[in-house]
Design a protein around this motif. Structure first.
Motif, PDB file in Angstrom:
ATOM      1  N   ASP A  90      17.061  50.317  25.552  1.00  0.00           N
ATOM      2  CA  ASP A  90      16.994  50.391  27.016  1.00  0.00           C
ATOM      3  C   ASP A  90      15.853  49.559  27.594  1.00  0.00           C
ATOM      4  N   LEU A  91      15.096  48.899  26.726  1.00  0.00           N
ATOM      5  CA  LEU A  91      13.870  48.215  27.161  1.00  0.00           C
ATOM      6  C   LEU A  91      14.026  46.700  27.018  1.00  0.00           C
ATOM      7  N   GLU A  92      13.822  45.994  28.132  1.00  0.00           N
ATOM      8  CA  GLU A  92      13.855  44.523  28.121  1.00  0.00           C
ATOM      9  C   GLU A  92      12.449  44.026  28.440  1.00  0.00           C
ATOM     10  N   VAL A  93      11.933  43.157  27.570  1.00  0.00           N
ATOM     11  CA  VAL A  93      10.561  42.666  27.729  1.00  0.00           C
ATOM     12  C   VAL A  93      10.575  41.158  27.934  1.00  0.00           C
ATOM     13  N   ALA A  94       9.795  40.683  28.897  1.00  0.00           N
ATOM     14  CA  ALA A  94       9.642  39.244  29.133  1.00  0.00           C
ATOM     15  C   ALA A  94       8.174  38.885  28.981  1.00  0.00           C
ATOM     16  N   GLY A  95       7.895  37.812  28.248  1.00  0.00           N
ATOM     17  CA  GLY A  95       6.516  37.370  28.043  1.00  0.00           C
ATOM     18  C   GLY A  95       6.110  37.494  26.591  1.00  0.00           C
ATOM     19  N   GLU A  96       5.084  36.761  26.205  1.00  0.00           N
ATOM     20  CA  GLU A  96       4.610  36.736  24.820  1.00  0.00           C
ATOM     21  C   GLU A  96       3.676  37.910  24.556  1.00  0.00           C
ATOM     22  N   MET A  97       3.938  38.625  23.456  1.00  0.00           N
ATOM     23  CA  MET A  97       3.029  39.694  23.040  1.00  0.00           C
ATOM     24  C   MET A  97       2.508  39.388  21.648  1.00  0.00           C
ATOM     25  N   LYS A  98       1.398  40.032  21.301  1.00  0.00           N
ATOM     26  CA  LYS A  98       0.936  40.041  19.918  1.00  0.00           C
ATOM     27  C   LYS A  98       1.097  41.463  19.389  1.00  0.00           C
ATOM     28  N   THR A  99       1.216  41.575  18.071  1.00  0.00           N
ATOM     29  CA  THR A  99       1.459  42.870  17.439  1.00  0.00           C
ATOM     30  C   THR A  99       0.449  43.101  16.333  1.00  0.00           C
ATOM     31  N   LEU A 100      -0.103  44.316  16.301  1.00  0.00           N
ATOM     32  CA  LEU A 100      -0.946  44.691  15.169  1.00  0.00           C
ATOM     33  C   LEU A 100      -0.399  45.970  14.556  1.00  0.00           C
ATOM     34  N   GLN A 101      -0.774  46.218  13.308  1.00  0.00           N
ATOM     35  CA  GLN A 101      -0.304  47.397  12.579  1.00  0.00           C
ATOM     36  C   GLN A 101      -1.436  48.407  12.459  1.00  0.00           C
ATOM     37  N   ARG A 102      -1.090  49.682  12.611  1.00  0.00           N
ATOM     38  CA  ARG A 102      -2.050  50.767  12.445  1.00  0.00           C
ATOM     39  C   ARG A 102      -1.389  51.858  11.600  1.00  0.00           C
ATOM     40  N   THR A 103      -2.139  52.422  10.659  1.00  0.00           N
ATOM     41  CA  THR A 103      -1.625  53.555   9.896  1.00  0.00           C
ATOM     42  C   THR A 103      -2.356  54.816  10.344  1.00  0.00           C
ATOM     43  N   ALA A 104      -1.577  55.817  10.761  1.00  0.00           N
ATOM     44  CA  ALA A 104      -2.140  57.082  11.224  1.00  0.00           C
ATOM     45  C   ALA A 104      -2.478  57.954  10.017  1.00  0.00           C
TER      46      ALA A 104
END
Ligand code: ZN
Ligand code: ZN
Length: 157
Positions: free
Chosen positions: A58-72
């Protein structure tokens, strides 16, 4: 029973602080809750984290993102998406459940209508935060989110 709240007309819109990343939500959220854990406090540099859970479809995203990983501490690994231009954290997603996304609700353009179904990790909430008597409260991590989802469905119209 909590007062009813009305979800604004769809689609809901939001974005990062600088506007380089924008998103559109075309369906109603699954649940909205507050997390008072110390990790959310650190991540947001604020009092708590806001989780506005939606289906990824249901989510449409426009634009550049960066992603990082986290472990809980629970062992789950999360992908955390943010705007590289302004640093706003926007989305969290469990890697083993990519069907749902937690939107950081402060990024919505209109936050005036929001009211959480409940609060988790209240054992580490900041002392000044007063939780309404009728809210669902979990001192730590709930076993699952079923009650929160059910409460959300009861309070929205
Ligand atoms: Zn930005
Ligand atoms: Zn948290």
């Amino acid at each position: 029973m909590q007062n009813k709240i009305s979800i604004p007309d769809l689609p809901l819109k939001g974005g990062c602080q600088c506007g380089a990343v924008r998103y559109v939500l075309t369906n109603k959220p699954i649940v909205f809750y507050i997390c008072h854990c110390t990790r959310c406090q650190k991540q947001s540099s604020s009092a708590f984290g806001e989780s506005f859970r939606v289906y990824a479809a249901d989510l449409e995203v426009a634009g550049e993102m960066k992603t990082l990983q986290r472990t809980a501490p629970s062992g789950f690994t999360f992908s955390c998406d943010f705007c590289p231009n302004c640093g706003s954290r926007l989305f969290h997603q469990r890697e083993e459940n990519e069907a749902v996304v937690n939107i950081k609700a402060g990024s919505l353009d209109d936050t005036s209508w929001l009211k959480p179904a409940g609060h988790i990790w209240t054992s580490s909430k900041q002392a000044w935060v007063i939780i309404p008597d009728d809210a669902l409260v979990y001192e730590q991590q709930p076993d699952n989110y079923d009650e929160l989802v059910k409460r959300w469905a009861e309070i929205v119209e």
